[in-house]
Write an enzyme that holds these catalytic residues in place. Structure first.
Site, mmCIF file in Angstrom:
data_model
loop_
_atom_site.group_PDB
_atom_site.id
_atom_site.type_symbol
_atom_site.label_atom_id
_atom_site.label_comp_id
_atom_site.label_asym_id
_atom_site.label_seq_id
_atom_site.Cartn_x
_atom_site.Cartn_y
_atom_site.Cartn_z
ATOM 1 N N LYS A 47 0.810 -1.195 0.000
ATOM 2 C CA LYS A 47 0.000 0.000 0.000
ATOM 3 C C LYS A 47 0.853 1.258 0.000
ATOM 4 C CE LYS A 47 -2.952 -2.376 3.274
ATOM 5 N NZ LYS A 47 -3.350 -2.421 4.701
ATOM 6 N N GLY A 48 2.145 1.084 0.343
ATOM 7 C CA GLY A 48 2.996 2.246 0.595
ATOM 8 C C GLY A 48 3.121 3.225 -0.568
ATOM 9 N N GLU A 103 7.472 2.570 -6.510
ATOM 10 C CA GLU A 103 7.627 2.109 -5.119
ATOM 11 C C GLU A 103 7.828 3.305 -4.185
ATOM 12 O OE1 GLU A 103 7.211 0.257 -2.856
ATOM 13 O OE2 GLU A 103 7.882 -1.793 -3.133
ATOM 14 N N ASP A 104 7.475 3.123 -2.950
ATOM 15 C CA ASP A 104 7.725 4.177 -1.967
ATOM 16 C C ASP A 104 9.144 4.083 -1.419
ATOM 17 O OD1 ASP A 104 6.907 1.754 -0.845
ATOM 18 O OD2 ASP A 104 6.218 2.672 1.003
ATOM 19 N N ASP A 107 14.366 -0.827 0.840
ATOM 20 C CA ASP A 107 15.016 -1.032 2.130
ATOM 21 C C ASP A 107 16.117 -2.081 1.912
ATOM 22 O OD1 ASP A 107 15.315 -1.397 4.969
ATOM 23 O OD2 ASP A 107 13.296 -0.618 5.204
ATOM 24 N N LYS A 135 17.238 3.391 1.061
ATOM 25 C CA LYS A 135 18.166 3.364 2.195
ATOM 26 C C LYS A 135 19.398 2.583 1.775
ATOM 27 C CE LYS A 135 14.810 3.071 6.009
ATOM 28 N NZ LYS A 135 14.254 2.122 7.004
ATOM 29 N N PHE A 156 13.839 4.244 10.905
ATOM 30 C CA PHE A 156 12.444 3.868 10.662
ATOM 31 C C PHE A 156 11.665 5.112 10.255
ATOM 32 C CE2 PHE A 156 8.309 2.304 10.870
ATOM 33 C CZ PHE A 156 8.331 0.934 11.001
ATOM 34 N N ASP A 163 4.037 3.402 6.616
ATOM 35 C CA ASP A 163 3.299 3.253 7.883
ATOM 36 C C ASP A 163 4.141 2.647 8.993
ATOM 37 O OD1 ASP A 163 3.429 0.550 6.757
ATOM 38 O OD2 ASP A 163 1.961 0.015 8.294
ATOM 39 N N ARG A 169 0.374 6.899 7.450
ATOM 40 C CA ARG A 169 0.479 6.913 5.987
ATOM 41 C C ARG A 169 0.060 8.263 5.398
ATOM 42 N NH1 ARG A 169 1.430 1.613 4.010
ATOM 43 N NH2 ARG A 169 0.382 -0.063 5.153
HETATM 44 C C1 PRP Z 1 7.560 -1.860 2.136
HETATM 45 C C2 PRP Z 1 7.779 -1.044 0.873
HETATM 46 C C3 PRP Z 1 8.389 -2.015 -0.085
HETATM 47 C C4 PRP Z 1 9.148 -2.951 0.818
HETATM 48 C C5 PRP Z 1 10.599 -2.551 0.781
HETATM 49 O O1 PRP Z 1 6.347 -2.504 2.043
HETATM 50 O O2 PRP Z 1 6.576 -0.510 0.378
HETATM 51 O O3 PRP Z 1 7.425 -2.720 -0.823
HETATM 52 O O4 PRP Z 1 8.650 -2.784 2.151
HETATM 53 O O5 PRP Z 1 11.358 -3.383 1.622
HETATM 54 P P1 PRP Z 1 12.570 -4.276 1.109
HETATM 55 O O6 PRP Z 1 13.387 -3.426 0.187
HETATM 56 O O7 PRP Z 1 13.294 -4.613 2.385
HETATM 57 O O8 PRP Z 1 12.033 -5.492 0.443
HETATM 58 P P2 PRP Z 1 5.611 -3.191 3.289
HETATM 59 O O9 PRP Z 1 5.913 -4.656 3.276
HETATM 60 O O10 PRP Z 1 5.923 -2.436 4.544
HETATM 61 O O11 PRP Z 1 4.065 -3.034 2.909
HETATM 62 P P3 PRP Z 1 3.163 -1.716 2.696
HETATM 63 O O12 PRP Z 1 3.665 -1.049 1.438
HETATM 64 O O13 PRP Z 1 1.771 -2.232 2.525
HETATM 65 O O14 PRP Z 1 3.311 -0.819 3.908
#
Ligand code: PRP
Length: 183
Positions: A47-48, A103-104, A107, A135, A156, A163, A169
């Site tokens: 959802k991000g 993508e948001d 990580d 990051k 974080f 979120d 969000r």
């Molecule tokens: C977050 C973000 C990416 C993913 C990145 O999603 O939106 O999809 O984590 O992390 P990574 O690079 O370590 O794989 P999340 O799983 O928190 O779901 P959300 O978007 O619904 O909040």
């Protein structure tokens, strides 16, 4: 929701609403020129990426279509295996199409590295990534990202789609969550 209303729950604002607006418009121009004359499908990762998708898609002059995926990493945040489960798949057939993943945040990079391979395997003509945040210090795998809005420290962060336990969000900017809020 404004930043003042959560001032005691965050330590600082990393990226303001104005900075996001200006960077979104810069990246939109680059994306427009990259895909000139091509048919483009934006794929948002729920959802991000909802806020970023809404803003960058409207900043584009190109005529685009929009689709969505929802994915879930097993053990995400602790010991992610890099195995990703599809919770909601694309509606569109992407065979022969130019796909831009929106993508948001990147990580560890595990989600996107899996997603790029998955979409390429469906026969897309091209698969590129635009991510608002990255990051670099959290990377576990190298992901080839064409456009990154802001590189941020390994803290974080919440807001603008991101979120903590489904909260924050709707903050207009990106802020560092105070550890006392989640400990
Ligand atoms: C977050 C973000 C990416 C993913 C990145 O999603 O939106 O999809 O984590 O992390 P990574 O690079 O370590 O794989 P999340 O799983 O928190 O779901 P959300 O978007 O619904 O909040």
């Amino acid at each position: 929701m404004d930043v003042e209303s959560v001032a005691s729950e965050i330590t600082k604002v990393l990226v303001t609403e104005e900075q996001i607006k200006s960077r979104v418009s810069e990246m939109a121009k680059q994306i427009d020129s990259h895909y000139t004359g091509k048919d483009l499908l934006l794929v948002g990762v729920l959802k991000g990426a909802v806020m970023f998708m809404a803003d960058i898609s409207r900043a584009l002059e190109s005529r685009v279509q929009m689709d969505w995926m929802a994915v879930s990493s097993y053990g995400h945040g602790t010991q992610s295996s890099g195995v990703v489960r599809i919770l909601k798949d694309l509606d569109a057939d992407i065979l022969g199409r130019h796909v831009l993943i929106v993508e948001d945040i990147i990580d560890s990079g595990l989600t996107l590295s899996w997603l790029v391979a998955n979409l390429k395997a469906r026969g897309a003509a091209s698969v590129e990534i635009v991510s608002l945040l990255r990051k670099p210090d959290a990377a576990k795998v190298v992901v080839d990202v064409t456009w990154v809005g802001f590189e941020i420290p390994n803290e974080f962060v919440v807001g603008y789609g991101l979120d903590f336990a489904e909260n924050y969000r709707t903050l207009p900017g990106v802020a560092v969550l105070d550890p006392k809020t989640y400990n």
